[in-house]
Design an enzyme around this catalytic site. Structure first.
Site, short mmCIF file in Angstrom:
data_model
loop_
_atom_site.label_atom_id
_atom_site.label_comp_id
_atom_site.label_asym_id
_atom_site.label_seq_id
_atom_site.Cartn_x
_atom_site.Cartn_y
_atom_site.Cartn_z
N LYS A 80 0.85 -1.19 0.00
CA LYS A 80 0.00 0.00 0.00
C LYS A 80 0.88 1.25 0.00
CE LYS A 80 -3.85 2.12 2.57
NZ LYS A 80 -4.66 2.05 3.81
N SER A 155 -9.52 1.99 2.94
CA SER A 155 -8.66 2.69 1.99
C SER A 155 -7.64 1.80 1.30
CB SER A 155 -7.93 3.83 2.71
OG SER A 155 -7.11 3.32 3.74
N SER A 179 -9.59 -0.24 7.23
CA SER A 179 -9.04 -0.12 5.87
C SER A 179 -8.35 -1.35 5.32
CB SER A 179 -8.08 1.06 5.79
OG SER A 179 -8.82 2.24 5.58
N1 GLN Z 1 -12.81 4.45 6.42
C1 GLN Z 1 -12.27 5.01 7.64
C2 GLN Z 1 -11.87 6.44 7.40
O1 GLN Z 1 -12.10 6.93 6.36
C3 GLN Z 1 -11.08 4.21 8.09
C4 GLN Z 1 -9.94 4.36 7.18
C5 GLN Z 1 -8.76 3.54 7.57
O2 GLN Z 1 -8.89 2.52 8.25
N2 GLN Z 1 -7.60 4.02 7.19
O3 GLN Z 1 -11.30 7.08 8.25
#
Ligand code: GLN
Length: 487
Positions: A80, A155, A179
């Protein structure tokens, strides 16, 4: 044989060890697959083809001259783009870091390289890991290989897509509120968020430092354990990494969960949970019971309903502090032709960050401001303590908890983009786990038509071993993980 790019880590390792295949062949197969599907799925931001092939040649030479082959040696991975890789551009899905080439490796990368893993490139993501759909990537959205009109989750969407579509044998993701697990569920791969402190965050670009963790995204639970063996453990360069010893996670992979006590907290079947998701959970519970586990549908975590609100105070607050460093002075995007330094910083941030990142910075700055700090930030931290204690109490009764990973199957592009709260609701089942700091995995748990459903297993702090054991037993009893998207 099937395409080499569809192998698991453990299958590829056996073939490499017997010299039935070479690392160069395996890496080529993955690169060819990237060439075939990348135009449709958009999982990669950077592909380091030459570097990967050069490293693969070196590993092949090493394997020929040396008996010992580490489990990840010669096996191509995608990372990532939130994890720093020396000499490979690391954008964090943002214009702000579009041309940033880190001068150092994150600890997890050092550890993969210590096993002679092959880093093929960097995966697409929501900007600064803020999002649940990949639609907040500053460059292009990754697409779900099971249905290209739908999001892959986020994400770490690019990593999930890559593993699912054969663009890498495995990937690393990061998880602040879901994410790793939510995109793993959406793409039918395995994704583990380790206990906070289990894996070093050194070299992970910070979103919310008290919640962020790096973890594996793989095709099965065995691979997940193998990657955890490589990346877990104390790191003096991350003061929040824990000194606890790391077990050999593969030793816990026994298809036997007789007598384990599992709980299903009803609060995780939130309003809006799709019927197919509920059915998949029920089927998973049936399988776990058949495997001998004692499953209780009456587990209860009543403070769950406050987790989302607390998360969206704590995470943006930490983000607003972490992202203050992007001022165009030391590294990253710098607005040209500004009249003075204030204007330069303002315009750098105005043009370098996308709308979701700005929304988080505003939320966090507001929550931390003098008059509101106690009402929002301190209150959210108190709620966090309640949630953590509730998990502690649940784990006095249960060895692990079972929930859906997400209340819905992958949604269509654009469906939630205009309504941030709808987007935030994608993570209701995953973000309480980050708030409590405990480990959780998402494993393939079925399909609604052609659309994947993930099942989440949550465990005690530093008990990834039990999480993996439950996930493994369930996986052995099903064949969801064997299905691959037709693309
Ligand atoms: N979807 C959540 C956010 O937008 C968590 C994102 C993540 O785990 N990096 O903050």
């Amino acid at each position: 044989m099937d395409e080499l790019n569809q192998l698991t880590i453990h299958e590829a390792h056996e073939l490499l060890k017997r010299r039935a295949i070479s690392s160069v062949e395996l890496t080529r197969s993955v690169l060819e697959r990237i060439g075939q599907v990348e135009g449709s799925v958009g999982a990669c931001i950077t592909v380091a083809e030459d570097l990967a092939l050069k490293e693969a040649e070196k590993v092949d030479h090493f394997i020929r001259t040396n008996g010992e082959v580490a489990p990840l040696a010669g096996i191509p991975a995608l990372i990532k783009d939130v994890v720093c890789t020396e000499g490979i551009r690391t954008t964090c899905g943002s214009r702000m870091l579009e041309n940033f080439v880190p001068p150092y490796d994150a600890t997890v990368i050092e550890r993969l390289k210590a096993q002679k893993a092959i880093i093929v490139g960097k995966t697409n993501m929501d900007e600064f890991a803020m999002g649940s759909s990949n639609e907040h990537s500053a460059f292009f959205p990754a697409r779900n290989p099971w249905d290209l009109s739908r999001v892959p989750g986020g994400s770490s969407g690019g990593s999930a897509v890559a593993v699912s579509a054969g663009e890498a044998i495995y990937a690393l993701g990061s998880d602040t509120g879901g994410s790793i697990r939510q995109p793993a569920g959406f793409c039918s791969v395995v994704g583990l968020k380790p206990t906070y402190g289990r894996v070093s965050r050194y070299g992970l670009i910070a979103f919310a430092s008290s919640l962020d963790q790096i973890g594996p995204m793989t095709r099965d639970v065995t691979d997940c354990a193998l990657v955890m063996n490589a990346i877990a453990g104390h790191d003096p360069r991350d003061s929040t990494s824990a000194p606890q010893p790391v077990p050999d996670y593969t030793r816990e992979l026994i298809p036997d969960i007789k007598g384990l006590k599992l709980g299903v907290p009803g609060e995780y079947l939130v309003e809006g949970t799709e019927s197919e998701v509920r059915k998949a959970l029920e089927a998973a519970v049936d399988s776990l019971r058949e495997l001998g586990a004692d499953v209780d549908w009456e587990a209860s975590l009543p403070h769950t309903k406050y987790a989302l609100a607390a998360f969206y105070v704590i995470a943006p607050s930490e983000a607003s502090a972490n992202l203050a460093r992007y001022d165009g002075v030391k590294y990253g995007y710098c607005e040209p032709d500004a009249g003075n330094v204030i204007e330069a910083i303002l315009r750098t941030r105005q043009h370098g960050f996308g709308p979701e990142v700005k929304r988080r910075i505003m939320l966090g700055t507001y929550a931390l401001s003098a008059g509101y700090h106690d009402a929002y930030y301190v209150k959210a931290q108190q709620v966090r303590t309640l949630i953590k204690r509730e998990f502690d109490r649940a784990f006095e009764r249960y060895d692990a908890l079972i929930t859906p990973t997400s209340p819905t199957v992958p949604f269509k592009f654009g469906d939630r983009l205009e309504d941030p709260v709808q987007m935030y609701l994608s993570d209701v089942c995953t973000l309480p786990i980050n708030i409590a700091g405990v480990p959780a995995i998402s494993v393939p748990g079925g399909f609604a038509g052609n659309l994947p459903i993930g099942i989440q297993v949550i465990g005690r702090p530093f008990d990834e071993a039990t999480v993996l054991r439950v996930a493994y037993a369930y996986e052995q009893a099903t064949d969801w993980h064997k299905r691959r998207p037709q693309i």
